[in-house]
Design an enzyme around this catalytic site. Structure first.
Site, PDB file in Angstrom:
ATOM      1  N   CYS A   2      39.209  37.590  34.973  1.00 59.54           N
ATOM      2  CA  CYS A   2      38.806  38.966  34.682  1.00 59.54           C
ATOM      3  C   CYS A   2      39.987  39.761  34.124  1.00 59.54           C
ATOM      4  CB  CYS A   2      38.275  39.713  35.899  1.00 59.54           C
ATOM      5  SG  CYS A   2      36.912  38.922  36.732  1.00 59.54           S
ATOM      6  N   ARG A  27      40.838  36.090  29.478  1.00 56.91           N
ATOM      7  CA  ARG A  27      40.826  35.973  30.934  1.00 56.91           C
ATOM      8  C   ARG A  27      39.417  35.837  31.496  1.00 56.91           C
ATOM      9  NH1 ARG A  27      45.782  38.133  33.202  1.00 56.91           N
ATOM     10  NH2 ARG A  27      44.702  38.292  35.176  1.00 56.91           N
ATOM     11  N   TRP A  75      34.969  37.303  34.526  1.00 56.56           N
ATOM     12  CA  TRP A  75      34.734  35.881  34.753  1.00 56.56           C
ATOM     13  C   TRP A  75      34.025  35.829  36.097  1.00 56.56           C
ATOM     14  CZ3 TRP A  75      36.020  32.142  38.401  1.00 56.56           C
ATOM     15  CH2 TRP A  75      35.799  30.820  38.014  1.00 56.56           C
ATOM     16  N   ASN A 101      39.420  42.860  39.888  1.00 53.45           N
ATOM     17  CA  ASN A 101      39.770  41.475  39.596  1.00 53.45           C
ATOM     18  C   ASN A 101      40.178  40.848  40.920  1.00 53.45           C
ATOM     19  OD1 ASN A 101      40.619  39.094  38.502  1.00 53.45           O
ATOM     20  ND2 ASN A 101      42.462  39.917  37.525  1.00 53.45           N
ATOM     21  N   GLY A 102      39.616  39.676  41.262  1.00 53.57           N
ATOM     22  CA  GLY A 102      39.949  39.034  42.542  1.00 53.57           C
ATOM     23  C   GLY A 102      38.682  38.727  43.324  1.00 53.57           C
ATOM     24  N   GLU A 492      46.439  14.512  30.356  1.00 55.72           N
ATOM     25  CA  GLU A 492      46.458  15.801  29.656  1.00 55.72           C
ATOM     26  C   GLU A 492      45.558  15.750  28.407  1.00 55.72           C
ATOM     27  OE1 GLU A 492      47.160  18.698  30.265  1.00 55.72           O
ATOM     28  OE2 GLU A 492      47.487  19.707  28.366  1.00 55.72           O
ATOM     29  N   LYS A 496      42.272  18.117  27.788  1.00 55.04           N
ATOM     30  CA  LYS A 496      42.108  18.960  26.590  1.00 55.04           C
ATOM     31  C   LYS A 496      40.728  18.721  25.978  1.00 55.04           C
ATOM     32  CE  LYS A 496      44.539  21.277  27.016  1.00 55.04           C
ATOM     33  NZ  LYS A 496      45.548  21.360  28.001  1.00 55.04           N
ATOM     34  N   GLU A 499      37.846  20.190  28.250  1.00 57.67           N
ATOM     35  CA  GLU A 499      37.676  21.632  28.390  1.00 57.67           C
ATOM     36  C   GLU A 499      37.215  22.324  27.123  1.00 57.67           C
ATOM     37  OE1 GLU A 499      41.122  23.712  29.943  1.00 57.67           O
ATOM     38  OE2 GLU A 499      42.503  22.522  28.774  1.00 57.67           O
ATOM     39  N   HIS A 515      40.831  -2.435  36.689  1.00 55.61           N
ATOM     40  CA  HIS A 515      40.338  -2.289  38.064  1.00 55.61           C
ATOM     41  C   HIS A 515      39.100  -1.395  38.121  1.00 55.61           C
ATOM     42  CE1 HIS A 515      43.827  -4.389  39.564  1.00 55.61           C
ATOM     43  NE2 HIS A 515      44.594  -3.622  38.799  1.00 55.61           N
ATOM     44  N   LYS A 614      41.624  31.928  31.337  1.00 58.33           N
ATOM     45  CA  LYS A 614      43.012  31.518  31.175  1.00 58.33           C
ATOM     46  C   LYS A 614      43.784  31.438  32.491  1.00 58.33           C
ATOM     47  CE  LYS A 614      46.604  30.398  28.786  1.00 58.33           C
ATOM     48  NZ  LYS A 614      46.630  29.002  28.354  1.00 58.33           N
TER      49      LYS A 614
HETATM   50  O1  M6R Z   1      48.732  29.267  34.673  1.00 57.49           O
HETATM   51  P1  M6R Z   1      48.817  27.893  35.257  1.00 57.49           P
HETATM   52  O2  M6R Z   1      49.712  26.988  34.527  1.00 57.49           O
HETATM   53  O3  M6R Z   1      49.125  27.933  36.734  1.00 57.49           O
HETATM   54  O4  M6R Z   1      47.337  27.339  35.137  1.00 57.49           O
HETATM   55  C1  M6R Z   1      46.979  26.115  35.690  1.00 57.49           C
HETATM   56  C2  M6R Z   1      45.664  25.637  35.133  1.00 57.49           C
HETATM   57  O5  M6R Z   1      44.640  26.550  35.431  1.00 57.49           O
HETATM   58  C3  M6R Z   1      45.708  25.438  33.622  1.00 57.49           C
HETATM   59  O6  M6R Z   1      46.738  24.576  33.255  1.00 57.49           O
HETATM   60  C4  M6R Z   1      44.374  24.876  33.109  1.00 57.49           C
HETATM   61  O7  M6R Z   1      44.186  23.581  33.574  1.00 57.49           O
HETATM   62  C5  M6R Z   1      44.336  24.939  31.578  1.00 57.49           C
HETATM   63  N1  M6R Z   1      43.069  25.459  31.139  1.00 57.49           N
HETATM   64  C6  M6R Z   1      44.515  23.634  30.928  1.00 57.49           C
HETATM   65  O8  M6R Z   1      44.419  23.692  29.565  1.00 57.49           O
END
Ligand code: M6R
Length: 619
Positions: A2, A27, A75, A101-102, A492, A496, A499, A515, A614
């Site tokens: 948010c 956000r 969000w 927010n929270g 990673e 990517k 998401e 395995h 984010k």
């Molecule tokens: O701000 P942070 O690095 O703590 O965030 C951690 C994860 O939420 C963040 O890396 C998330 O997995 C990303 N969307 C990955 O692209």
């Protein structure tokens, strides 16, 4: 999660708020809303499901005048994303509006209590409970808004950043925070009078002023049109506001000609990493200088163990950091999902160093994990990108990435920034502990210096992927394989793709494939293999053979000049040669590009993927 933006001053608030919401949209983008007090003293609220542009369309022709206002991009946590659950929320008498927010953890109990006192609710949100509670406190204690907020927040369990407008006091704005960031910008209007901006981060503030105050946990602030700003804590003790200068430029928040922030941030990596290592690598002496450890050398030299806590992409970079630090410094390193660590009563000693890795510096689980470690006496080190963030402030020392703001929800330059920062940290500790020979140390420093140029080469030499990516539009699954330093890169790459293109993908250590995951391989299954001509090259080649004999499609990342893996691949990316420990910095780039172009081919919203936001400031 948010985004909150607020304004009080002499300018029309609405354009400032809408622009701020656009900046904060990364956000959360389930719904958006704005509240204003106009010159007639009316407290207006407009809300819309979806993006900020939907809100803009919905207010066309309506009264959006007023020089005070608050706004929100959501969000969703409590209650589905719809107009009713969107913020701002009115109090029952419609004298107050509030954005939040929270998460208010005890909102059900609070709501039940308020309902017993004849307060009625329109939405399913925890936020509406908050605004009703404040109004209830005002009425039952016959107090002003500021005191009512103090009283209300004493009853609240959870995290919040809030901003509140009061119809009967149109010249003041009240805000508070605990566990969710809130920044106050202090500017000057055209007439020279002070004006105030609010933001859940600096992005909506930067174009108006660089002078900001980071609100601390359990602080409440009141701003008014005379330029008065007062901050107290929940115990009503006056706090002295600390004005700091923002280190950010407006152009860092623009797409700069790129179609998406993610693509811009992928291409920015060589320069971002040059900035990250600037002043930290001294090439004349082939040395590493990391100011964050200078005053705390003993903590690193004497520690028995390092624990790194992180989430998501940051967890992947932490794993690469573990391999590097264990190899270079001979210190055992454990990498923990912050969300697991914080809830399992982990064994932490006072001679442990606990490192938090977080782009935003606001991830709720990572913050809670280090708070737990602090209680148990560990030394805390933060590796964050956002300056002044909660994790940066909660740790004893640390290193900023300095890769610039990352706006795309899918992390790219923050990942490589974290990997290179962990390498710098490993080298700095190795220097103090003398765990590397001088030759090896100098060679690693020299090679690290060359990484930004090699990244540039990698970007320039892997441009054809946009066409090839179209082949994968209808894929349901991908497998990513890597060994050693490249196993976290495989994870990673898979994250990517998941998401932003919503294709299921898994990252696996290449040798583990037999395995289990090999059962999935058929002619439909693309398998991305990170196969640099280093380390366990021959073994990875064998793994590729195994996939090929099951008709899997091979997409490989190979070292320039390699012909063997190229010859076995349906498609390949090329990277320059580098030391094993630095390969992730290059190998991840084609994987970022692959996920980007597959998502584009599928017509996905790359910068704002569904259900994601984010920074994850809620559990
Ligand atoms: O701000 P942070 O690095 O703590 O965030 C951690 C994860 O939420 C963040 O890396 C998330 O997995 C990303 N969307 C990955 O692209």
């Amino acid at each position: 999660m948010c985004g909150i933006v607020g304004y009080i001053g002499e300018e029309q608030a609405y354009p400032i708020l809408i622009k701020g919401l656009h900046r904060l949209e990364y956000r959360g983008y389930d719904s958006a809303g704005v509240s204003l007090i106009n010159a007639k003293g009316e407290l207006l609220v407009y809300k819309a499901k979806g993006k900020v542009s939907a809100l803009e369309a919905s207010v066309e022709g309506k009264d959006v005048s007023g020089t005070i206002g608050i706004a929100h991009t959501r969000w969703a946590t409590h209650g589905e994303p719809n107009e009713t659950n969107a913020h701002p929320h009115y109090s029952q008498s419609k004298n107050l509006t509030l954005v939040h927010n929270g998460i208010i953890e005890n909102y059900k109990a609070l709501r039940a209590e308020l309902e017993k006192n004849n307060m009625t609710f329109c939405s399913e949100t925890d936020t509406e409970v908050l605004v009703q509670l404040v109004e209830y406190m005002m009425n039952s204690h016959h107090c002003d808004l500021y005191t009512a907020v103090q009283l209300a927040l004493k009853n609240v369990v959870g995290a919040y950043a809030i901003a509140i407008l009061e119809k009967s006091h149109p010249d003041q704005l009240v805000c508070a925070r605990k566990g969710s960031p809130l920044i106050i910008g202090v500017g000057k209007s055209a007439t020279g009078r002070k004006e105030f901006f609010l933001g859940s981060d600096a992005t909506p503030i930067i174009e108006h002023t660089k002078d900001v105050i980071y609100l601390n946990d359990e602080e409440i602030a009141i701003m008014d049109r005379t330029g008065r700003l007062e901050i107290t804590n929940l115990a009503n003790v006056k706090q002295t506001p600390q004005l700091v200068k923002l280190q950010m430029n407006l152009d860092e928040l623009e797409k700069g000609g790129y179609a998406h922030f993610m693509l811009k941030e992928i291409w920015e990596q060589p320069n971002a990493l040059r900035t990250c290592i600037r002043g930290r690598l001294n090439m004349a002496d082939k040395d590493v200088l990391l100011s964050g450890i200078i005053d705390h050398k003993d903590k690193f030299i004497n520690c028995k163990r390092i624990i790194i806590c992180a989430c998501g992409t940051s967890w992947h970079s932490a794993l690469i950091g573990k391999y590097f630090i264990e190899e270079a410094c001979q210190i055992p390193v454990e990498v923990e999902y912050a969300s697991e660590f914080r809830y399992r009563n982990p064994v932490i000693h006072s001679d442990d160093v606990v490192i938090a890795v977080s782009q935003s510096g606001e991830t709720a689980d990572t913050l809670a994990a280090i708070q737990l470690a602090k209680e148990k006496g560990a030394f805390l080190y933060g590796i964050c990108n956002v300056i002044g963030s909660s994790i940066a402030r909660a740790t004893h020392s640390g290193t900023y990435l300095h890769v610039g703001p990352e706006i795309g929800v899918a992390s790219t330059k923050a990942f490589t920034g974290q990997v290179i920062t962990l390498a710098l940290l490993g080298l700095a500790i190795a220097k103090e502990k003398k765990t590397l020979s001088d030759d090896m140390f100098h060679m690693l420093v020299e090679e690290l210096q060359m990484i930004p140029d090699k990244m540039q080469w990698t970007l320039e030499h892997n441009k054809g992927i946009d066409e090839y990516a179209k082949t994968f539009t209808y894929c349901k699954n991908f497998l990513y394989l890597g060994r050693g330093y490249n196993y976290p890169v495989a994870m990673e790459g898979a994250l990517k793709l998941k998401e932003i293109s919503y294709i299921h993908a898994e990252g696996y250590p290449a040798a583990e494939m037999k395995h289990g995951p090999i059962a999935l391989v058929d002619e439909e299954m693309p398998v991305v293999v990170i196969a640099p001509k280093r380390g366990n090259y021959d073994k990875v080649v064998s793994n590729i053979q195994e996939i090929k004999s099951r008709k899997g499609k091979i997409i490989s990342v190979v070292t320039e000049g390699d012909t063997v893996v190229k010859g076995m691949s349906d498609y390949y990316f090329t990277i320059p040669d580098t030391r094993d420990c630095y390969v992730p910095l290059l190998a991840v780039i084609p994987l970022q590009l692959l996920s980007y172009y597959v998502a584009i081919a599928k017509g996905c919203n790359v910068d704002q993927p569904r259900n994601l936001a984010k920074s994850v400031t809620v559990e």
